[in-house]
Design a protein around this motif. Structure first.
Motif, PDB file in Angstrom:
ATOM      1  N   LEU A 114      43.329  37.308  39.619  1.00  0.00           N
ATOM      2  CA  LEU A 114      42.495  36.857  38.502  1.00  0.00           C
ATOM      3  C   LEU A 114      41.631  37.961  37.888  1.00  0.00           C
ATOM      4  N   PRO A 115      40.939  38.816  38.647  1.00  0.00           N
ATOM      5  CA  PRO A 115      40.074  39.808  38.008  1.00  0.00           C
ATOM      6  C   PRO A 115      40.809  40.725  37.024  1.00  0.00           C
ATOM      7  N   GLU A 116      42.000  41.187  37.386  1.00  0.00           N
ATOM      8  CA  GLU A 116      42.759  42.062  36.482  1.00  0.00           C
ATOM      9  C   GLU A 116      43.212  41.306  35.241  1.00  0.00           C
ATOM     10  N   ILE A 117      43.681  40.097  35.448  1.00  0.00           N
ATOM     11  CA  ILE A 117      44.175  39.306  34.313  1.00  0.00           C
ATOM     12  C   ILE A 117      43.017  38.892  33.405  1.00  0.00           C
ATOM     13  N   TRP A 118      41.881  38.587  33.987  1.00  0.00           N
ATOM     14  CA  TRP A 118      40.698  38.237  33.195  1.00  0.00           C
ATOM     15  C   TRP A 118      40.258  39.427  32.346  1.00  0.00           C
ATOM     16  N   ALA A 119      40.261  40.616  32.924  1.00  0.00           N
ATOM     17  CA  ALA A 119      39.882  41.805  32.162  1.00  0.00           C
ATOM     18  C   ALA A 119      40.818  42.013  30.977  1.00  0.00           C
ATOM     19  N   MET A 120      42.107  41.792  31.190  1.00  0.00           N
ATOM     20  CA  MET A 120      43.059  41.950  30.090  1.00  0.00           C
ATOM     21  C   MET A 120      42.855  40.882  29.024  1.00  0.00           C
TER      22      MET A 120
ATOM     23  N   VAL B 139      37.488  45.689  24.388  1.00  0.00           N
ATOM     24  CA  VAL B 139      37.037  46.587  25.453  1.00  0.00           C
ATOM     25  C   VAL B 139      37.677  46.148  26.773  1.00  0.00           C
ATOM     26  N   PHE B 140      38.375  47.084  27.436  1.00  0.00           N
ATOM     27  CA  PHE B 140      38.959  46.797  28.740  1.00  0.00           C
ATOM     28  C   PHE B 140      37.898  47.090  29.783  1.00  0.00           C
ATOM     29  N   GLU B 141      37.357  46.045  30.405  1.00  0.00           N
ATOM     30  CA  GLU B 141      36.141  46.168  31.200  1.00  0.00           C
ATOM     31  C   GLU B 141      36.438  46.329  32.694  1.00  0.00           C
ATOM     32  N   ALA B 142      35.363  46.592  33.435  1.00  0.00           N
ATOM     33  CA  ALA B 142      35.453  46.711  34.887  1.00  0.00           C
ATOM     34  C   ALA B 142      35.898  45.387  35.512  1.00  0.00           C
ATOM     35  N   LEU B 143      36.518  45.483  36.697  1.00  0.00           N
ATOM     36  CA  LEU B 143      36.876  44.288  37.444  1.00  0.00           C
ATOM     37  C   LEU B 143      35.613  43.534  37.869  1.00  0.00           C
ATOM     38  N   GLU B 144      35.691  42.205  37.823  1.00  0.00           N
ATOM     39  CA  GLU B 144      34.557  41.370  38.203  1.00  0.00           C
ATOM     40  C   GLU B 144      34.922  40.503  39.405  1.00  0.00           C
ATOM     41  N   PRO B 145      33.917  40.074  40.197  1.00  0.00           N
ATOM     42  CA  PRO B 145      34.195  39.163  41.315  1.00  0.00           C
ATOM     43  C   PRO B 145      34.764  37.833  40.815  1.00  0.00           C
TER      44      PRO B 145
ATOM     45  N   ARG C 154      32.227  35.092  39.791  1.00  0.00           N
ATOM     46  CA  ARG C 154      31.586  35.349  38.491  1.00  0.00           C
ATOM     47  C   ARG C 154      32.526  34.948  37.345  1.00  0.00           C
ATOM     48  N   ILE C 155      33.801  35.239  37.520  1.00  0.00           N
ATOM     49  CA  ILE C 155      34.783  34.876  36.489  1.00  0.00           C
ATOM     50  C   ILE C 155      34.882  33.358  36.371  1.00  0.00           C
ATOM     51  N   ASN C 156      34.951  32.678  37.506  1.00  0.00           N
ATOM     52  CA  ASN C 156      35.068  31.218  37.483  1.00  0.00           C
ATOM     53  C   ASN C 156      33.835  30.555  36.891  1.00  0.00           C
ATOM     54  N   ALA C 157      32.679  31.208  37.002  1.00  0.00           N
ATOM     55  CA  ALA C 157      31.436  30.640  36.465  1.00  0.00           C
ATOM     56  C   ALA C 157      31.264  30.916  34.974  1.00  0.00           C
ATOM     57  N   ALA C 158      32.118  31.792  34.432  1.00  0.00           N
ATOM     58  CA  ALA C 158      32.008  32.141  33.013  1.00  0.00           C
ATOM     59  C   ALA C 158      32.539  31.001  32.144  1.00  0.00           C
ATOM     60  N   THR C 159      32.121  30.988  30.883  1.00  0.00           N
ATOM     61  CA  THR C 159      32.657  30.033  29.907  1.00  0.00           C
ATOM     62  C   THR C 159      33.900  30.639  29.266  1.00  0.00           C
ATOM     63  N   TRP C 160      35.039  29.992  29.458  1.00  0.00           N
ATOM     64  CA  TRP C 160      36.312  30.496  28.934  1.00  0.00           C
ATOM     65  C   TRP C 160      36.615  29.807  27.609  1.00  0.00           C
ATOM     66  N   SER C 161      37.038  30.570  26.644  1.00  0.00           N
ATOM     67  CA  SER C 161      37.535  29.962  25.414  1.00  0.00           C
ATOM     68  C   SER C 161      38.935  29.414  25.674  1.00  0.00           C
ATOM     69  N   GLY C 162      39.409  28.564  24.778  1.00  0.00           N
ATOM     70  CA  GLY C 162      40.762  28.044  24.931  1.00  0.00           C
ATOM     71  C   GLY C 162      41.797  29.158  24.903  1.00  0.00           C
ATOM     72  N   THR C 163      41.587  30.153  24.053  1.00  0.00           N
ATOM     73  CA  THR C 163      42.514  31.277  23.968  1.00  0.00           C
ATOM     74  C   THR C 163      42.526  32.075  25.262  1.00  0.00           C
ATOM     75  N   GLU C 164      41.340  32.310  25.818  1.00  0.00           N
ATOM     76  CA  GLU C 164      41.268  33.055  27.067  1.00  0.00           C
ATOM     77  C   GLU C 164      41.933  32.296  28.207  1.00  0.00           C
ATOM     78  N   SER C 165      41.757  30.994  28.237  1.00  0.00           N
ATOM     79  CA  SER C 165      42.402  30.180  29.272  1.00  0.00           C
ATOM     80  C   SER C 165      43.920  30.301  29.196  1.00  0.00           C
ATOM     81  N   ARG C 166      44.443  30.253  27.980  1.00  0.00           N
ATOM     82  CA  ARG C 166      45.897  30.363  27.811  1.00  0.00           C
ATOM     83  C   ARG C 166      46.388  31.753  28.214  1.00  0.00           C
ATOM     84  N   ARG C 167      45.628  32.768  27.877  1.00  0.00           N
ATOM     85  CA  ARG C 167      46.027  34.132  28.243  1.00  0.00           C
ATOM     86  C   ARG C 167      46.009  34.330  29.748  1.00  0.00           C
ATOM     87  N   VAL C 168      44.991  33.788  30.411  1.00  0.00           N
ATOM     88  CA  VAL C 168      44.915  33.901  31.861  1.00  0.00           C
ATOM     89  C   VAL C 168      46.072  33.151  32.505  1.00  0.00           C
TER      90      VAL C 168
END
Length: 323
Positions: free
Chosen positions: A230-236, A244-250, A253-267
């Motif tokens: 998940l961390p690598e895929i979330w960054a992408m 911006v291609f960001e640092a890997l996150e725990p 922290r990723i699960n607690a973030a608010t995901w847009s519909g587009t981000e959910s589909r990409r993940v």
């Protein structure tokens, strides 16, 4: 089946960016002990999530801490360099670490237009790529108008990181090809590989070779492995929103973030294409990929925030491949 690793020196939230280089070196030591064939590093410029901008410098440090594993680049981006300079750097490495150095080359440009401008190259034609590979090889083999030193460093095998036209260049020059990314799922891939093998022109006795590069992570269960991915895929996914291609996150922290519909589909799409699962699941997925491509080697590229879990995954992946 050979197993190798491409480490991108991923930065991690809460750690200095420079720590990623030490993390890469420690990972190289660990996978050497696990029996991996090669340890390759990447070239990325001005990317917050990746600390490695100079493969030759990082490989020199890693070579000093290892003894057997082959060292290489995945890859040096030829549009950014003069062929003579690339050859000199890798001949120096070959002199320092005899019989252990590979040179993988690609033609990707910078991540954004400002980076491409800073690098001084806004485009890279396929024809230029083939010419630049040939020029690097001439320097490595002592066949160029000027001599790259040290000229007695020994052979430095060349590999072409290729999607599409890069395969044509590899076939024409008689070089192994490394394929990865979306092309692995393309219905055209078998035909492309058949074309590569059919058009292959041996150079100094070389034969067609295919290395498959893919994200591969192993855990006790499929669910745990997907969490590692998940961390690598979330960054992408985030990079396509923010640029911006960001640092890997725990993971928490990723699960607690608010995901847009587009981000959910990409993940969701990213998780579906990653080779992540239990040992049994990963073995089955790799067997399917090998059957489809006829590859002689797997170049694993998986990463995650939790470095201890990553170390375990690397070790278990070796057991999956080597039995």
């Amino acid at each position: 089946m050979r197993l190798s690793l491409l480490d991108r020196s991923r930065t991690r939230r809460g750690h200095p960016a420079s720590a990623a280089l030490e993390h890469s070196a420690r990972r190289a030591v660990a996978v050497e002990s696990a029996g991996y064939e090669r340890f390759w590093v990447a070239e990325h410029h001005a990317v917050p999530g990746i600390a490695s901008g100079s493969p030759a410098v990082l490989l020199s440090a890693i070579g000093a801490r290892t003894s057997r594993i082959r060292l290489g680049s995945g890859g040096v981006m030829l549009p950014n360099h003069r062929p003579l300079v690339v050859a000199e750097q890798f001949l120096m490495l070959a002199a320092l670490y005899p019989g252990r150095v590979d040179l993988g080359v690609g033609r990707s440009l910078g991540f954004t237009e400002p980076v491409r401008e800073a690098l001084g190259r806004l485009e890279a034609a396929p024809e230029s790529f083939a010419q630049e590979i040939a020029a690097v090889r001439d320097h490595l083999e002592g066949a160029a108008p000027v001599t790259a030193w040290p000229a007695d460093a020994g052979d430095v095998p060349l590999f072409v990181l290729a999607t599409g036209t890069g395969m044509d260049a590899a076939a024409e020059l008689g070089l192994p090809v490394v394929i990865g990314g979306p092309i692995l799922d393309s219905p055209e891939l078998p035909a492309r590989l058949e074309s590569y093998r059919r058009a292959f022109r041996p150079h100094r006795g070389s034969s067609a070779q295919v290395i498959v590069s893919l994200d591969a992570l192993v855990a006790d269960t499929d669910e745990e492995a997907l969490e590692l991915a998940l961390p690598e895929i979330w960054a992408m996914a985030r990079s396509r929103t923010t640029g911006v291609f960001e640092a890997l996150e725990p993971v928490d922290r990723i699960n607690a973030a608010t995901w847009s519909g587009t981000e959910s589909r990409r993940v969701e799409k990213g998780l579906a294409t990653t080779v992540a699962g239990s040992a049994q699941t990963v073995r089955r997925r790799l067997e399917q990929i090998i059957e489809r491509t006829g590859a002689q080697e797997i170049l694993a590229t998986g990463s995650t925030y939790d470095r201890e879990a990553l170390r375990t995954s690397d070790r278990e992946l070796a057991r999956v491949v080597n039995g």
